[in-house]
Design a protein around this motif. Structure first.
Motif, mmCIF file in Angstrom:
data_model
loop_
_atom_site.group_PDB
_atom_site.id
_atom_site.type_symbol
_atom_site.label_atom_id
_atom_site.label_comp_id
_atom_site.label_asym_id
_atom_site.label_seq_id
_atom_site.Cartn_x
_atom_site.Cartn_y
_atom_site.Cartn_z
ATOM 1 N N UNK A 37 -5.198 21.436 13.035
ATOM 2 C CA UNK A 37 -6.105 20.872 14.025
ATOM 3 C C UNK A 37 -5.350 20.025 15.045
ATOM 4 N N UNK A 38 -5.488 20.421 16.339
ATOM 5 C CA UNK A 38 -4.921 19.648 17.440
ATOM 6 C C UNK A 38 -6.065 19.335 18.400
ATOM 7 N N UNK A 39 -6.718 18.176 18.267
ATOM 8 C CA UNK A 39 -7.920 17.896 19.062
ATOM 9 C C UNK A 39 -7.685 17.919 20.570
ATOM 10 N N UNK B 284 -4.609 12.671 22.149
ATOM 11 C CA UNK B 284 -3.482 11.831 22.560
ATOM 12 C C UNK B 284 -3.095 12.047 24.029
ATOM 13 N N UNK B 285 -3.610 13.094 24.649
ATOM 14 C CA UNK B 285 -3.364 13.347 26.089
ATOM 15 C C UNK B 285 -1.875 13.367 26.405
ATOM 16 N N UNK C 223 6.557 10.906 25.041
ATOM 17 C CA UNK C 223 6.135 11.384 23.728
ATOM 18 C C UNK C 223 7.343 11.478 22.808
ATOM 19 N N UNK C 224 7.162 11.017 21.571
ATOM 20 C CA UNK C 224 8.317 10.845 20.669
ATOM 21 C C UNK C 224 9.041 12.160 20.385
ATOM 22 N N UNK D 230 -0.866 32.250 32.187
ATOM 23 C CA UNK D 230 -1.619 31.892 30.989
ATOM 24 C C UNK D 230 -2.245 30.503 31.152
ATOM 25 N N UNK D 231 -3.422 30.336 30.566
ATOM 26 C CA UNK D 231 -4.082 29.035 30.581
ATOM 27 C C UNK D 231 -4.064 28.471 29.166
ATOM 28 N N UNK D 232 -4.364 27.192 29.064
ATOM 29 C CA UNK D 232 -4.406 26.528 27.766
ATOM 30 C C UNK D 232 -5.700 25.731 27.677
ATOM 31 N N UNK D 233 -6.080 25.386 26.467
ATOM 32 C CA UNK D 233 -7.108 24.363 26.291
ATOM 33 C C UNK D 233 -6.401 23.016 26.349
ATOM 34 N N UNK D 234 -6.886 22.150 27.223
ATOM 35 C CA UNK D 234 -6.246 20.845 27.382
ATOM 36 C C UNK D 234 -7.332 19.781 27.476
ATOM 37 N N UNK D 235 -7.194 18.763 26.691
ATOM 38 C CA UNK D 235 -8.174 17.677 26.687
ATOM 39 C C UNK D 235 -7.835 16.699 27.812
ATOM 40 N N UNK D 236 -8.735 16.573 28.754
ATOM 41 C CA UNK D 236 -8.564 15.630 29.867
ATOM 42 C C UNK D 236 -9.920 15.035 30.186
#
Length: 970
Positions: free
Chosen positions: A376-378, A396-397, A409-410, A464-470
């Motif tokens: 799971x990657x919200x 985490x955006x 990002x680490x 290609x597209x991605x699902x991205x939380x914004x």
């Protein structure tokens, strides 16, 4: 033997200036210019004012290129709708429009920048938008001329454009209706995102293509569980998106799925029971047979037993606490020469990878493929987001707009060598940074770049597209609305209340609306209508003050989208609000919201008073069930409680001649502009209205040649009628149908039936049936039957003879009907036909249909002639072998015997010979038709072979009588 007279000048041959050769490419532009000079569109509006209206609302194509064959088909169908409704006597206006905002146009302008090695982001926004506006206007003007050339009749001087200031103001006003009703919210959800175009995309802007991806199996070490056997074991997940592993926060299992723990060479792996053998076969590199059990099962249970189980992120193995609480690499230092992942950043950033990963119950988990466990990657999945949110795990955006991991990002951030877009195949490859790091951590069980599947792409950039939380702006689908119901329930009811042609469209759009997520309204682009909201910096709530909203709408009406600037904020907010307290939203609206509002600024604005709301019909390609049909439906249901249309008509896609999708790269596209140069617009129109447009259909050179041949037959039908009606005067020559021979009365009955068929086809929007019925009637009922039989009467009967006058009367009736029927299909040819006969009676397109007299309907007569035509076909088939063998040259030399029982009542032998166009017909007792060559002689005038002709070249009785009358008159 005496010298015979030449009777050529005594035969009444057809005469017309109407040419057999069409010459459409040369002729059509002149006809088009005449229509523009006469302003046919405006004349129709004036003549039909006050009549029953029919409103087809034009869906706006993008103004970003030449007309293609899909445009041509679509607009011919729309024109057919409008013209057939006009033919029925209605006032059927047509206001064309264009979609002028959005990514397709902005992308083209950016392409021009890239060619010049310029950066769009360095150009002032107003200047960039001006270039987009100019680009759109160029293609509006180009497409307008191309569509006019196709013969589309519309208000071309006054089209609607979504970039008109008035349209932009209406779009803003419609948005404010949502805002004031509380039907907007800002939230963070995964949405379709294009890293290339750096914006969210609507579902309608996404297309699916087959690709090959890297598939990996990854082991997550279980560190806590109520099941002792699981502690120290590994939960195995399978994914085709390795790039999402750096933001994993949990694992999901199916509560009703059966799981097993297999011990394979001392390593215990948790898998779905039904997928265990297949997975272990994959992990072994395919070396074992798929059905061979691998490893010992040390535990078996249901997914629900896994509640409370916790794993750790694979990269956590490479991180360990130092004394004092700092974090360091356990297998390498952070020195420049260290191998493997360079974890960097503060302790909080690195701590993310040390947090436990709970195993959570997910009803969406299946055993169709994979391992039965899902990571799971919200940030990057709808199911992931919902499940994690329910358990307090937030996004985490960390993936930026361009698809690269955030610099701080680490893992993978700040590493220039490995910091690449997540859609880059190298990033996800088995030897790429993700897999390499997982391999170093001992967590990569398998990796191969051979998984073929369908994947979403931007239909504009093809990337290609991605699902991205914004953070985005949404319209909720399931929130209770003022007046009752949710947007989803209102839309579903509106779908039930709408007529769909074909009917399958109802299920298609219904399934989409029933299952669609909330509507994402925001886009992170420059060219579009802004989301004109002010957000309170303290509360996060947007301002919904009607007075402020009214000022915004009027500002946009005056200056367009450039009115929404930071400098204008104080004036727009007014004296009651401090601009420092409010954030001005800088996103623009989804272009589908723009087009979804066209019903408001076209049908309701009053700019086109002949229009009204709702429209009778929307007509577009079947892809618009997820596009314009749906956005219009949702917008209107939210603001007006119902759909903006009463009916929806959809057409399929035009494929190449071999049934393949058209593609410039394949070289199989058909350019309608070139087709018009070669064949003429009427050929494209005839093609478009001859195919079954409700399904995918084809076009190509051979198909167009067939259509051109069909056109020639129709043209020759009109040419014959024009010639046969030379000098005809209905008042002087006309015959009352009651006094006509049976053949003429039968044909009038067939015309009545055709009229009913065409009217029914108009009502059903069945233009394939309309065109087929018209063509078949012209070819089979007229040219091959009625005209063929009666040409002898036309040429050789006396001018005043009843049969000839009756024939010409019916020809006149047929002409007036057929030229009207053909006018919506062959717009240029019908005009040429009409003006050839009536040069001073205006345009054929101003005419309407008249009702056919019911007195023409005679079922008994139709039945008798139907049987006779069947017998006639048998006679013609029997004659053909003798003609091929040159025993006879035509049916006029044939002596025919037919079965007596096959002849309908009321026809004498002489009638049969006339109707069969043979020398004679006798009735026999046999079952079949027999044919021999007649022994009779040929009339020197009419060329019929009859017993009464004494010798070849002498006259038959009819011709003697006609010649005598002509000689007396001379």
């Amino acid at each position: 033997m005496t010298e015979q007279r030449d009777y050529k000048d005594t035969v009444f041959l057809p005469r017309t200036d109407f040419p057999m050769k069409a010459g459409l490419p040369q002729k059509e532009p002149g006809i088009l210019a005449r229509w523009e000079e006469q302003d046919i569109y405006r004349t129709l509006r004036e003549e039909r004012a006050g009549r029953e209206t029919f409103v087809l609302h034009d869906g706006p194509p993008y103004a970003n290129g030449d007309m293609h064959i899909g445009h041509a088909l679509n607009h011919v169908l729309k024109d057919m709708v409008v013209r057939t409704q006009t033919l029925l006597g209605k006032d059927a206006p047509y206001v064309p429009g264009w979609d002028c905002h959005g990514l397709p146009i902005e992308w083209k302008v950016e392409e021009q920048y890239r060619k010049k090695k310029l950066n769009k982001d360095e150009v002032p926004p107003a200047e960039f938008r001006a270039e987009c506006r100019a680009y759109a206007q160029h293609w509006v003007d180009t497409q307008r001329e191309q569509l006019k050339r196709l013969g589309i009749n519309g208000d071309w001087d006054n089209p609607y454009l979504t970039m008109d200031f008035g349209a932009e103001a209406t779009i803003v006003a419609e948005l404010m209706k949502f805002a004031e009703a509380g039907n907007l919210y800002r939230g963070a959800k995964p949405v379709m995102w294009s890293p290339v175009e750096k914006t969210a995309l609507a579902e309608a802007e996404v297309e699916y293509e087959d690709i090959t991806s890297t598939q990996i199996d990854v082991a997550f070490e279980i560190v806590e569980s109520p099941i002792p056997e699981l502690i120290g074991a590994h939960a195995v997940i399978w994914t085709t998106t390795p790039w999402t592993i750096p933001v994993n926060q949990a694992l999901a299992y199916g509560p009703e799925i059966e799981y097993v723990l297999r011990d394979v060479d001392g390593r215990r792996l948790l898998l779905a029971a039904s997928l265990a053998d297949e997975t272990l076969h994959r992990l072994a590199g395919g070396s074992d047979t798929p059905d061979q059990a691998q490893g010992e099962t040390v535990w078996r249970g249901k997914g629900s037993d896994l509640a409370g189980t916790v794993a750790r992120h694979p990269i956590a193995k490479l991180v360990s606490p130092r004394e004092g609480g700092d974090l360091s690499r356990s297998r390498a230092t952070s020195d420049q020469g260290a191998q493997g992942p360079r974890l960097r950043g503060d302790s909080q950033a690195i701590e993310f990878f040390l947090k436990p990963r709970p195993l959570l119950a997910g009803d969406f988990v299946t055993t169709d493929s994979g391992t039965g466990l899902v990571h799971m990657a919200p940030d990057h999945g709808e199911d992931d987001f919902a499940l994690c949110k329910a358990h307090g795990l937030t996004p985490k955006f960390v993936v930026e707009a361009d698809g690269r991991y955030r610099d701080d990002w680490a893992w993978l951030g700040g590493d220039d060598e490995r910091r690449m877009s997540v859609i880059n195949p190298k990033f996800n490859a088995p030897d790429g940074p993700i897999c390499s790091d997982l391999r170093e951590a001992g967590a990569l069980l398998s990796a191969s770049a051979d998984y073929k599947h369908s994947y979403p792409h931007s239909w504009r950039s093809k990337a290609k597209v991605i699902y991205r939380c914004t953070p985005q702006w949404f319209v909720p689908m399931d929130r209770e609305l003022d007046g009752g119901g949710t947007l989803r329930s209102r839309a579903m009811q509106a779908i039930d209340d709408t007529r769909f042609v074909p009917e399958k469209g109802r299920n298609r759009i219904g399934a989409m609306v029933e299952g669609r997520p909330d509507w994402v309204l925001s886009r992170q682009r420059a060219w579009g209508v802004p989301i004109t909201l002010f957000v309170d910096r303290k509360t996060g709530e947007y301002l919904a003050d009607p007075a402020v909203n009214a000022r915004i709408v009027e500002a946009v009406r005056a200056k367009g989208v450039d009115a929404w600037t930071e400098e204008a904020a104080a004036d727009l907010l007014g004296p009651d609000y401090d601009p420092a307290d409010y954030e001005r939203v800088t996103d623009i609206l989804d272009v589908w919201f723009d087009s979804g509002c066209t019903h408001a600024f076209v049908l309701e604005s009053g700019r086109w008073p002949e229009l009204r709301w709702p429209a009778d019909l929307y007509l577009e390609g079947s892809d618009q069930h997820r596009g314009w049909f749906q956005s219009s439906l949702l917008e209107a249901c939210a603001t007006r409680g119902r759909a903006p249309y009463d009916a929806v008509l959809t057409h399929g896609f035009t494929m190449a001649r071999d049934g393949k999708k058209m593609s410039k790269s394949l070289g199989n596209t058909v350019d309608p502009n070139k087709v018009m140069q070669q064949y003429g617009a009427d050929i494209i129109r005839l093609w478009a209205l001859s195919v079954d447009f409700t399904e995918d259909h084809r076009i190509g050179d051979e198909i167009l040649k067939g259509v051109a041949d069909q056109y020639r037959k129709l043209r020759n039908t009109f040419r014959y009628m024009l010639g046969a009606l030379d000098g005809f005067d209905r008042d002087a020559e006309g015959v009352d149908p009651a006094q006509m021979p049976e053949l003429e009365r039968y044909v009038l009955g067939e015309l009545h039936a055709l009229d009913a068929t065409l009217r029914r086809a108009i009502a059903d929007f069945d233009f394939n049936e309309y065109t087929r019925a018209l063509v078949d009637f012209a070819n089979e009922d007229l040219s091959a039957f009625f005209f063929d039989i009666r040409k002898d009467s036309l040429y050789c009967d006396g001018e005043g003879d009843l049969r000839r006058r009756a024939y010409r009367t019916v020809l006149d009736i047929l002409f007036h009907a057929l030229v009207r029927y053909a006018a919506p299909v062959l717009v240029f040819t019908a005009e040429e036909v009409w003006t050839t006969r009536f040069p001073d009676r205006g345009s054929v397109h101003l005419l309407e249909l008249s009702p056919m007299p019911e007195s023409w309907v005679d079922p008994a007569l139709a039945d008798r002639f139907g049987k006779l035509r069947d017998l006639r076909e048998q006679v013609m088939e029997a004659i053909e072998p003798l003609r091929r063998e040159k025993t006879i040259r035509s049916g006029l030399e044939a002596a025919v015997t037919v079965p007596a029982g096959a002849v309908p009542d009321g026809f004498g032998d002489a009638d049969l010979a006339e109707l069969f166009i043979t020398a004679s017909v006798a009735r026999g007792q046999g079952d079949g038709v027999t044919v021999t060559r007649t022994e009779d002689h040929k009339c020197g005038r009419c060329w019929r072979l009859l017993p009464e002709v004494a010798e070849d070249g002498a006259l038959c009785g009819r011709c003697e009588d006609v010649i005598a009358r002509m000689d007396d008159a001379a």
